[in-house]
Structures are given as structure tokens and as C-alpha cells.
Design a protein around this motif. Sequence first.
Motif, PDB file in Angstrom:
ATOM      1  N   VAL A 197      48.207   5.256  73.377  1.00  0.00           N
ATOM      2  CA  VAL A 197      48.387   6.568  72.762  1.00  0.00           C
ATOM      3  C   VAL A 197      47.529   7.597  73.486  1.00  0.00           C
ATOM      4  O   VAL A 197      46.363   7.345  73.794  1.00  0.00           O
ATOM      5  CB  VAL A 197      48.000   6.517  71.259  1.00  0.00           C
ATOM      6  N   LEU A 198      48.140   8.750  73.749  1.00  0.00           N
ATOM      7  CA  LEU A 198      47.424   9.863  74.365  1.00  0.00           C
ATOM      8  C   LEU A 198      46.923  10.818  73.293  1.00  0.00           C
ATOM      9  O   LEU A 198      47.433  10.821  72.171  1.00  0.00           O
ATOM     10  CB  LEU A 198      48.347  10.623  75.326  1.00  0.00           C
ATOM     11  N   ASP A 199      45.951  11.637  73.647  1.00  0.00           N
ATOM     12  CA  ASP A 199      45.454  12.666  72.728  1.00  0.00           C
ATOM     13  C   ASP A 199      46.465  13.811  72.708  1.00  0.00           C
ATOM     14  O   ASP A 199      46.677  14.470  73.723  1.00  0.00           O
ATOM     15  CB  ASP A 199      44.092  13.170  73.182  1.00  0.00           C
ATOM     16  N   VAL A 200      47.105  13.999  71.567  1.00  0.00           N
ATOM     17  CA  VAL A 200      48.124  15.050  71.450  1.00  0.00           C
ATOM     18  C   VAL A 200      47.642  16.189  70.555  1.00  0.00           C
ATOM     19  O   VAL A 200      48.419  17.048  70.164  1.00  0.00           O
ATOM     20  CB  VAL A 200      49.462  14.486  70.920  1.00  0.00           C
ATOM     21  N   SER A 201      46.348  16.212  70.257  1.00  0.00           N
ATOM     22  CA  SER A 201      45.820  17.204  69.321  1.00  0.00           C
ATOM     23  C   SER A 201      46.003  18.637  69.821  1.00  0.00           C
ATOM     24  O   SER A 201      46.127  19.554  69.012  1.00  0.00           O
ATOM     25  CB  SER A 201      44.349  16.943  69.020  1.00  0.00           C
ATOM     26  N   ASP A 202      46.029  18.827  71.145  1.00  0.00           N
ATOM     27  CA  ASP A 202      46.201  20.181  71.670  1.00  0.00           C
ATOM     28  C   ASP A 202      47.635  20.467  72.111  1.00  0.00           C
ATOM     29  O   ASP A 202      47.930  21.519  72.645  1.00  0.00           O
ATOM     30  CB  ASP A 202      45.239  20.427  72.830  1.00  0.00           C
ATOM     31  N   LYS A 203      48.532  19.527  71.842  1.00  0.00           N
ATOM     32  CA  LYS A 203      49.942  19.694  72.212  1.00  0.00           C
ATOM     33  C   LYS A 203      50.600  20.664  71.230  1.00  0.00           C
ATOM     34  O   LYS A 203      50.515  20.479  70.026  1.00  0.00           O
ATOM     35  CB  LYS A 203      50.619  18.318  72.171  1.00  0.00           C
ATOM     36  N   PRO A 204      51.254  21.721  71.736  1.00  0.00           N
ATOM     37  CA  PRO A 204      51.878  22.701  70.833  1.00  0.00           C
ATOM     38  C   PRO A 204      52.929  22.062  69.928  1.00  0.00           C
ATOM     39  O   PRO A 204      53.723  21.251  70.375  1.00  0.00           O
ATOM     40  CB  PRO A 204      52.528  23.712  71.781  1.00  0.00           C
TER      41      PRO A 204
END
Length: 137
Positions: free
Chosen positions: A85-92
Motif C-alpha cells: 500500500v502506498l501513502d494516498v493521504s495527499d492524493k486529491p
Amino acid sequence: MRDKENTNAALFEINEKSSIPIWLQLKNRFIYLITSGYYKPGDQLPTVRGLAADVEVNYNTVSKVYMSLEQDGYIESKRRQGAFVLDVSDKPGVSIASTAEIVTIEYLKRCNELGMTLEDIEEQFGICLADAKAKRN
């Protein structure tokens, strides 16, 4: 400790009667699990073969889901190591709220396809919500 197979089967319950393709049901579930924090950045996902066996779907179906998730930036596949899993916290547009909105829109669409009015949908949702609250308590 929970049985890994039972955990995957419970996490990825497939509705074979749904008009939504199985691969998309799995992908949407993964996106929800990632954006809700169930899977955290760096967590290793089940193997393609293992998940396919656990939820009783074709290997190619799960492989398609993983490729799509990787293309969309949710996971990274590392050769011979697995999918992470990638960090998607900043993904719009990636949040529990946006994921819930997608699910809600799909729910409304499916109910409309059944011929339900918005009032019918509201009543049905209220009944289901009340039942879920009663079961919780």
C-alpha cells in the motif's frame, strides 16, 4: 488469531447478483480499505493467488484489480516481494468522505434501476439504518 482465509473472505465478500463486475467490486473494496486506514502505507496485500482462492474468483480477476490499483497509485508491486500500500493521504479526492460519496451514488443509481423513487430509497435506507443500529446495540 483469526484465520487468514476467513479474514480475506469476510473482507472481500462478492455479490454475484450485482450489476457491478466482480473485479470492480474488489477494486472498490480495496480503495475503501486503503482510504479508511484499514490498510496502512507499507502494508503488504494478500497475494494474488491467495486472495483469488480465498474469495473464490479467477486469478486473472484479482491480477486485473492489482494492476488497476497500481495504475491509480494506491499500491506498488515489487517483483517477488508482493504488493504494498502506498501513502494516498495527499492524493486529491481520496478520503473516506469521497469514497462514501462514490458508494452512495452507486447505491442511489442501483435503487433507481430497481424502479424506486427517492422517497422509496429514503424509507428503505432508514429501515436498514435502524436495523444496523439495533444490531450494534
